[in-house]
Design an enzyme around this catalytic site. Structure first.
Site, PDB file in Angstrom:
ATOM      1  N   ALA A 125       0.721  -1.198   0.093  1.00 41.25           N
ATOM      2  CA  ALA A 125      -0.085  -0.027  -0.171  1.00 41.25           C
ATOM      3  C   ALA A 125       0.703   1.159   0.104  1.00 41.25           C
ATOM      4  CB  ALA A 125      -0.950   0.118   1.066  1.00 41.25           C
ATOM      5  N   ALA A 131      -2.243  11.170  -3.389  1.00 36.81           N
ATOM      6  CA  ALA A 131      -0.757  10.823  -3.758  1.00 36.81           C
ATOM      7  C   ALA A 131      -0.517   9.415  -4.519  1.00 36.81           C
ATOM      8  CB  ALA A 131       0.178  10.823  -2.605  1.00 36.81           C
ATOM      9  N   ILE A 158      -5.917  -0.355  -3.539  1.00 40.27           N
ATOM     10  CA  ILE A 158      -4.941  -1.487  -2.996  1.00 40.27           C
ATOM     11  C   ILE A 158      -5.340  -2.749  -3.463  1.00 40.27           C
ATOM     12  CG2 ILE A 158      -3.689  -2.399  -1.155  1.00 40.27           C
ATOM     13  CD1 ILE A 158      -2.995   0.451  -1.935  1.00 40.27           C
ATOM     14  N   HIS A 180      10.898  12.536   1.658  1.00 38.47           N
ATOM     15  CA  HIS A 180      11.381  11.144   1.187  1.00 38.47           C
ATOM     16  C   HIS A 180      11.699  10.071   2.573  1.00 38.47           C
ATOM     17  CE1 HIS A 180      12.087  13.542  -2.508  1.00 38.47           C
ATOM     18  NE2 HIS A 180      11.562  12.382  -3.081  1.00 38.47           N
ATOM     19  N   GLU A 243       9.159  -4.824 -10.446  1.00 39.65           N
ATOM     20  CA  GLU A 243       7.569  -4.776 -10.616  1.00 39.65           C
ATOM     21  C   GLU A 243       7.190  -4.192 -11.922  1.00 39.65           C
ATOM     22  OE1 GLU A 243       4.295  -1.368  -8.903  1.00 39.65           O
ATOM     23  OE2 GLU A 243       5.795  -1.822  -7.728  1.00 39.65           O
ATOM     24  N   ARG A 269     -15.361 -14.173 -39.865  1.00 40.77           N
ATOM     25  CA  ARG A 269     -16.528 -13.148 -40.222  1.00 40.77           C
ATOM     26  C   ARG A 269     -16.251 -12.717 -41.709  1.00 40.77           C
ATOM     27  NH1 ARG A 269     -21.335 -10.874 -38.879  1.00 40.77           N
ATOM     28  NH2 ARG A 269     -21.193  -8.601 -39.454  1.00 40.77           N
TER      29      ARG A 269
HETATM   30  C1  FAD Z   1      -6.665  -1.455 -10.593  1.00 37.89           C
HETATM   31  C2  FAD Z   1      -5.584  -0.577  -9.691  1.00 37.89           C
HETATM   32  C3  FAD Z   1      -4.804  -1.339  -8.688  1.00 37.89           C
HETATM   33  C4  FAD Z   1      -3.727  -0.712  -8.072  1.00 37.89           C
HETATM   34  N1  FAD Z   1      -3.006  -1.498  -7.235  1.00 37.89           N
HETATM   35  C5  FAD Z   1      -2.229  -0.773  -6.366  1.00 37.89           C
HETATM   36  C6  FAD Z   1      -1.549  -1.367  -5.096  1.00 37.89           C
HETATM   37  O1  FAD Z   1      -1.814  -2.413  -5.073  1.00 37.89           O
HETATM   38  N2  FAD Z   1      -0.953  -0.681  -4.178  1.00 37.89           N
HETATM   39  C7  FAD Z   1      -0.508   0.902  -4.595  1.00 37.89           C
HETATM   40  O2  FAD Z   1      -0.175   1.363  -3.782  1.00 37.89           O
HETATM   41  N3  FAD Z   1      -1.242   1.426  -5.500  1.00 37.89           N
HETATM   42  C8  FAD Z   1      -1.914   0.776  -6.296  1.00 37.89           C
HETATM   43  N4  FAD Z   1      -2.581   1.522  -7.592  1.00 37.89           N
HETATM   44  C9  FAD Z   1      -2.816   2.798  -7.754  1.00 37.89           C
HETATM   45  C10 FAD Z   1      -1.881   3.171  -8.993  1.00 37.89           C
HETATM   46  O3  FAD Z   1      -0.186   2.745  -8.787  1.00 37.89           O
HETATM   47  C11 FAD Z   1      -2.025   4.694  -9.039  1.00 37.89           C
HETATM   48  O4  FAD Z   1      -3.169   4.900  -9.632  1.00 37.89           O
HETATM   49  C12 FAD Z   1      -1.031   5.127 -10.148  1.00 37.89           C
HETATM   50  O5  FAD Z   1       0.298   5.206  -9.594  1.00 37.89           O
HETATM   51  C13 FAD Z   1      -1.462   6.527 -10.387  1.00 37.89           C
HETATM   52  O6  FAD Z   1      -1.511   7.431  -9.605  1.00 37.89           O
HETATM   53  P1  FAD Z   1      -2.917   8.321  -9.243  1.00 37.89           P
HETATM   54  O7  FAD Z   1      -4.098   7.415  -9.734  1.00 37.89           O
HETATM   55  O8  FAD Z   1      -2.880   8.936  -8.288  1.00 37.89           O
HETATM   56  O9  FAD Z   1      -2.726   9.195 -10.573  1.00 37.89           O
HETATM   57  P2  FAD Z   1      -2.059  10.573 -10.669  1.00 37.89           P
HETATM   58  O10 FAD Z   1      -0.995  10.899 -10.073  1.00 37.89           O
HETATM   59  O11 FAD Z   1      -3.047  11.787  -9.841  1.00 37.89           O
HETATM   60  O12 FAD Z   1      -1.869  10.963 -12.200  1.00 37.89           O
HETATM   61  C14 FAD Z   1      -3.015  10.969 -13.078  1.00 37.89           C
HETATM   62  C15 FAD Z   1      -2.470  11.198 -14.538  1.00 37.89           C
HETATM   63  O13 FAD Z   1      -1.630  12.509 -14.804  1.00 37.89           O
HETATM   64  C16 FAD Z   1      -0.533  12.122 -15.458  1.00 37.89           C
HETATM   65  N5  FAD Z   1       0.603  12.513 -14.380  1.00 37.89           N
HETATM   66  C17 FAD Z   1       1.042  12.182 -13.445  1.00 37.89           C
HETATM   67  N6  FAD Z   1       2.256  12.778 -13.120  1.00 37.89           N
HETATM   68  C18 FAD Z   1       2.854  13.315 -14.220  1.00 37.89           C
HETATM   69  C19 FAD Z   1       3.944  13.795 -14.622  1.00 37.89           C
HETATM   70  N7  FAD Z   1       4.956  13.938 -13.851  1.00 37.89           N
HETATM   71  N8  FAD Z   1       4.160  14.466 -15.905  1.00 37.89           N
HETATM   72  C20 FAD Z   1       3.117  14.417 -16.810  1.00 37.89           C
HETATM   73  N9  FAD Z   1       1.959  13.628 -16.457  1.00 37.89           N
HETATM   74  C21 FAD Z   1       1.783  13.037 -15.131  1.00 37.89           C
HETATM   75  C22 FAD Z   1      -0.699  10.813 -15.939  1.00 37.89           C
HETATM   76  O14 FAD Z   1      -1.127  10.677 -17.207  1.00 37.89           O
HETATM   77  C23 FAD Z   1      -1.385  10.317 -14.919  1.00 37.89           C
HETATM   78  O15 FAD Z   1      -2.093   8.927 -15.318  1.00 37.89           O
HETATM   79  C24 FAD Z   1      -3.676   0.478  -8.234  1.00 37.89           C
HETATM   80  C25 FAD Z   1      -4.527   1.525  -9.174  1.00 37.89           C
HETATM   81  C26 FAD Z   1      -5.578   0.751  -9.880  1.00 37.89           C
HETATM   82  C27 FAD Z   1      -6.247   1.355 -10.811  1.00 37.89           C
END
Ligand code: FAD
Length: 391
Positions: A125, A131, A158, A180, A243, A269
């Site tokens: 998680a 974030a 998660i 960090h 990963e 088809r």
């Molecule tokens: C089905 C599923 C399973 C998951 N499993 C886990 C898990 O087990 N553990 C866990 O910790 N997380 C998990 N996640 C979370 C996943 O890793 C995050 O959704 C992902 O890292 C993106 O973060 P966010 O959704 O907050 O998008 P945001 O950070 O809000 O970003 C949204 C969009 O903005 C754009 N963006 C973001 N940053 C930048 C940048 N620097 N420059 C340009 N464009 C940018 C990208 O297009 C991005 O897709 C899961 C998500 C899903 C949907």
């Protein structure tokens, strides 16, 4: 396609895992998709038959063979059997290695045998409501209090969030607020103050439980701190190459299946008196995706070999993640288009290929984040021009 180098043992393992999926997983998938979660029993069954965590040493119950190709076989077969949302690899190879990589011998002994048998299901998680891509923006915190830590915060999206018995949770631990400075904690089912929220409804990957987690003054014994306090961010970064390799194997296998499904369909088809496969547009689309698949497969197989040799860099893994996840989306999209209206219908497999694919370019680091990693590397001042390298 260029030859792939699996050993005879790995080919036998592939046959056995395929049979396992056919008898123990495929028959339950529709029910699990409707429920939004896989039965815990599935992990037990996989554990009993030696398919859950193959890599740990025999003393922990594993096969003791760290060759990543065993996991590659597991990932590929799950995709080909259309059960990618039976995502056992998250437990087995994405989270499990945190124990051996960063944990103590005591933690390995306490958790790994139960993880190998499927009794203890794992999750990691990091993501929070505010974030995701920017992990340093997380708000969960933990403070030291005598012989334990006190964890507060929440996580979302998660995987295995509902099923998990042990969750590796990242939280900030620097009183001076260095973004960090994080620590990884092993949070166990039943710890007071650890609660699960909703099992979130999703576009695809429906059998995979994806949940919210809440931590309210959870007392974490020091024995459940993973590695050194303060190094959590570095640990998370260290796990990312593996990963992304895991991801790349799965995205590509799913793309391969989309191509196969489309190939079968366009030969059957007919339109305007001939099979769809007779149109040049169909042939060119299939040729284009086929070429990209074969090239990507060679690169991913090379990455697996590099990983086995301890040479896979985070940047090379990011390239694999970027290309294969985009290709998974493209292959499914081309497939739906060539299926016509049928491609939009649930009864055709390509339809779910499309919805399951859409997350690939977002999680485990979005395509944009991969491009940042790659551009930082190839635009750095110390970049070595290709024609001056020794190969
Ligand atoms: C089905 C599923 C399973 C998951 N499993 C886990 C898990 O087990 N553990 C866990 O910790 N997380 C998990 N996640 C979370 C996943 O890793 C995050 O959704 C992902 O890292 C993106 O973060 P966010 O959704 O907050 O998008 P945001 O950070 O809000 O970003 C949204 C969009 O903005 C754009 N963006 C973001 N940053 C930048 C940048 N620097 N420059 C340009 N464009 C940018 C990208 O297009 C991005 O897709 C899961 C998500 C899903 C949907």
């Amino acid at each position: 396609m260029l030859p792939r180098n699996f050993t005879e043992e790995q080919t036998m393992f592939r046959d056995a895992y395929r049979k396992f999926l056919t008898s123990e997983i495929v028959p339950h998938m529709e029910r699990w998709r409707e429920a939004g979660i896989v039965d815990r029993e599935a992990f037990r069954r996989a554990g009993e038959q030696g398919f859950l965590m193959v890599w740990p040493e025999e003393k922990y119950g594993g096969m003791g063979d760290e060759d990543f190709r065993f996991e590659q076989v597991i990932i590929e077969e799950a995709a080909y059997a259309r059960v990618g949302d039976w995502y056992s690899t998250l437990h087995s190879r994405l989270v499990g290695p945190y124990f051996t990589r960063f944990g103590s011998e005591e933690q390995c002994e306490r958790f790994l045998p139960k993880c190998v048998s499927g009794e203890c299901i794992l999750a990691v998680a990091m993501t929070e409501p505010d974030a995701g891509s920017d992990l340093a923006g997380m708000r969960s915190t933990a403070r030291e209090a005598g012989d334990h830590w006190v964890l507060n915060g929440s996580k979302t999206y998660i995987s295995n969030g509902i099923n998990a018995d042990a969750v590796i949770v990242a939280a900030k631990t620097d009183p001076d607020n260095n973004p960090h400075h994080m620590t990884l904690f092993i949070v166990e089912r039943g710890m007071e103050g650890f609660e699960r929220g909703r099992n979130l409804k999703k576009m695809g990957m429906k059998a995979q439980d994806t949940a919210e987690l809440f931590f309210n003054d959870v007392r974490i014994p020091k024995a459940n701190v993973l590695g050194e306090p303060g190094k959590g961010f570095i640990y998370l970064m260290e796990g990312l190459a593996e990963e992304r390799l895991i991801g790349a194997c799965g995205y590509l296998a799913s793309a391969q299946l989309s191509w196969d499904l489309t190939y079968d369909y366009v030969r059957e088809r007919k339109a305007f008196g001939k099979p769809l496969a007779a149109f040049q547009n169909t042939q060119f689309k299939l040729a284009e995706v086929r070429t990209e698949l074969d090239i990507a497969q060679s690169y991913v197989d090379q990455c697996v070999a590099a990983f086995n040799a301890g040479q896979l860099t985070a940047v090379d893994a990011a390239k694999a993640k970027l290309v294969t996840s985009e290709l998974q989306v493209k292959a499914a999209d081309v497939g739906v288009q060539l299926h016509g209206g049928a491609g939009y219908m649930d009864e055709y497999a390509i339809s779910r290929q499309y919805t399951d694919a859409r997350i690939a370019t977002i999680y485990a680091g979005s395509s944009e984040v991969m491009k940042i990693i790659i551009s930082r590397d190839c635009l750095a001042d110390d970049y070595t021009p290709f024609n001056t390298r020794n190969f």
